[in-house]
Motif scaffolding. Sequence first.
Motif, PDB file in Angstrom:
ATOM      1  N   TRP A  33       0.879  -1.197   0.162  1.00 10.82           N
ATOM      2  CA  TRP A  33      -0.113  -0.072  -0.195  1.00 10.82           C
ATOM      3  C   TRP A  33       0.999   1.220   0.098  1.00 10.82           C
ATOM      4  O   TRP A  33       1.975   1.245   0.738  1.00 10.82           O
ATOM      5  N   ASP A  34       0.624   2.221  -0.685  1.00 11.89           N
ATOM      6  CA  ASP A  34       1.313   3.491  -0.974  1.00 11.89           C
ATOM      7  C   ASP A  34       0.422   4.434  -0.389  1.00 11.89           C
ATOM      8  O   ASP A  34      -0.595   5.033  -1.038  1.00 11.89           O
ATOM      9  N   ASP A  35       0.589   5.154   0.726  1.00 11.75           N
ATOM     10  CA  ASP A  35      -0.258   6.200   1.296  1.00 11.75           C
ATOM     11  C   ASP A  35      -0.177   7.404   0.435  1.00 11.75           C
ATOM     12  O   ASP A  35      -1.503   8.231   0.440  1.00 11.75           O
ATOM     13  N   GLU A  36       0.752   7.785  -0.160  1.00  9.95           N
ATOM     14  CA  GLU A  36       0.752   8.967  -0.940  1.00  9.95           C
ATOM     15  C   GLU A  36      -0.098   8.914  -2.327  1.00  9.95           C
ATOM     16  O   GLU A  36      -0.996   9.861  -2.412  1.00  9.95           O
ATOM     17  N   SER A  37      -0.191   7.704  -2.994  1.00 12.33           N
ATOM     18  CA  SER A  37      -0.984   7.679  -4.118  1.00 12.33           C
ATOM     19  C   SER A  37      -2.377   7.273  -3.488  1.00 12.33           C
ATOM     20  O   SER A  37      -3.204   7.085  -4.358  1.00 12.33           O
ATOM     21  N   ARG A  59      -3.072   3.914  -3.049  1.00 16.00           N
ATOM     22  CA  ARG A  59      -3.540   2.854  -3.730  1.00 16.00           C
ATOM     23  C   ARG A  59      -2.518   1.515  -3.489  1.00 16.00           C
ATOM     24  O   ARG A  59      -1.486   2.050  -3.296  1.00 16.00           O
ATOM     25  N   HIS A 102       0.409  -0.898  -4.996  1.00  9.69           N
ATOM     26  CA  HIS A 102       1.362  -1.054  -5.997  1.00  9.69           C
ATOM     27  C   HIS A 102       1.855  -2.648  -6.011  1.00  9.69           C
ATOM     28  O   HIS A 102       1.948  -3.127  -4.956  1.00  9.69           O
ATOM     29  N   GLY A 130      -5.216   0.136  -9.492  1.00  9.12           N
ATOM     30  CA  GLY A 130      -5.978   1.432  -9.968  1.00  9.12           C
ATOM     31  C   GLY A 130      -5.752   1.954 -11.478  1.00  9.12           C
ATOM     32  O   GLY A 130      -6.093   2.907 -11.805  1.00  9.12           O
TER      33      GLY A 130
END
Length: 586
Positions: free
Chosen positions: A434-438, A440, A442, A501
């Motif tokens: 999980w990528d908090d910035e985007s 969604r 990866h 995504g």
Amino acid sequence: MFRTHTNGELSLSNLNENVTLSGWVQTIRDKGFMIWIDLRDRYGITQLVFDEDRSSAELLQDAKKLGREFVIQVSGKVIERTSKNPKIPTGDVEILVEKLTVLNAAELPPFTIEDETDGGEELRMKYRYLDIRRNPVREKLIFRHKMAQKVRNYLSDQNFIEVETPVLIKSTPEGARDFIVPSRMNPGQFYALPQSPQTFKQLLMIGGMDRYFQIVKCFRDEDLRADRQPEFTQIDCEMAFVEQEDVLEIFEGMTASLLKDITGTDVAKFPRMTYDEAMKTYGNDKPDVRFGMKFVEVNDLMKGKDFKIFDEAELVVGINAEGCADYTRKQIDELIDWVKRPQIGASGMVWIKFQADGTITSSVNKFYAEEDLRKITEKFGARAGDLIFLMSGTENKVRTQLSGLRMELGNRLGLRNPKEFAPLWVVDFPLLEWDDESGRYHAMHHPFTSPKPEDIALLQTDPGKARANAYDLVLNGNEIGGGSVRIFDKELQSRMFDLLGFTKEEAEAQFGFLMNAFKYGAPPHAGLAFGFDRLVAILDGNEVIRDYIAFPKNNSGRDVMIDAPSAIAEEQLTELSLKVNAPSEK
């Protein structure tokens, strides 16, 4: 012909033969009445002699005009040396020169062309064609060649077919930035250089090739370091109608064969370790298992003693440096400063010494009684003479920091012997992160990696817990290869794109060709790619790949020899429908 022999092959068996040699002047020793010259080529060195009693005055004068790195041709008789050199294969003989031809004069090189040179790395990279004349560099390139030949032979014997895939492709997300190439014939459109031949090798499996390999150039526009170059070489492989175990068996065999043939090392087995175990025990997913210092978690013993740093930490964890209790305060402070560097980022470190006389001291004596400290040493399995280091913080961060310390101690204590080889497979990676910035998920590996069959249902309910059917081959703390079982079902691949995504339109635009191919009977398939540059370096006892590449880039991604990258002419920009904006100030 320019030569009858090379400079590395003449011996006493050639006495009194008339020979012709060619090469570069390595050194000149002029005694006035006699001149000795070491003549060098790729194969070795042969000593030449010019003697006023046996050579014409004109020949002697011509020899005096020679300089280092002149390219010359000589003819003469093989004679026995009076002062022999046992350090070189030709050390029993020399050539009494009868004819000298200067093929090319040379300026004095900017550094000495010898094993121990006075040239710095940047200077030698600028004159790389001179650096290649040096034995250490030339031998590394020959070593690389031998490795490539053995890889090709092994895979060919296993029914793999070498197939070349395109270099000009379309940009697809594979984890790093692409290098982009503008198309003159298609204004405003661009090719990308491949980060890997991933989709092409899958298409080859759909095409029925069954077993494919390629020793192939790959390109990634990312930040550089000692073991990374913007262009690098992979041993890229794919197999149809296989499961994970089939892939691991084939490439265990290849790696074991290389270790045996190249280094003389017999490897009886390749241990398996899950990703979770690697992270918990060693703090990274490519552990060096040539030495111990496994992580020990001590929350239960270190918390609740009013030591705020530990009480507020998510994890308190440490390692035992065996036999290091005699470290001085200065040595320990150096290590504390080392972990505080920005590259590691720790705020500090606690130490506990189990002294040789059985007493126990620490940097936190005022918070922990000796009985508390003794319980800690027992949990670590420490003995008299050992030194324990403890770090704390958030779980993932502190494990990474402690992993850095473990590797540094391994280096300082001489535990990372480059002539010892300890391979292992790391398996069961997370499928997604999980990528908090985007906001969604990866793909941990890439979008075509299949989840474990038993975890497919988690894609609907809890995607973050799904494990990938992926595997990495680790050698001496370096990932040398990685791969996965691929998704070969169109519906599962669509579900993966949704999780990552991609809109339907984006997935179609970027991967429509692959999804379309799945409609026509895709077989189960899996593959693996080795980092060839890194594999070559490690098997030769090194970790820096640059010397094993004929013309490498520096840490800024520049080829300082040819001065690339560079600006192009305005006419070319116009032809490519491009305009260059002035770079913004950082």
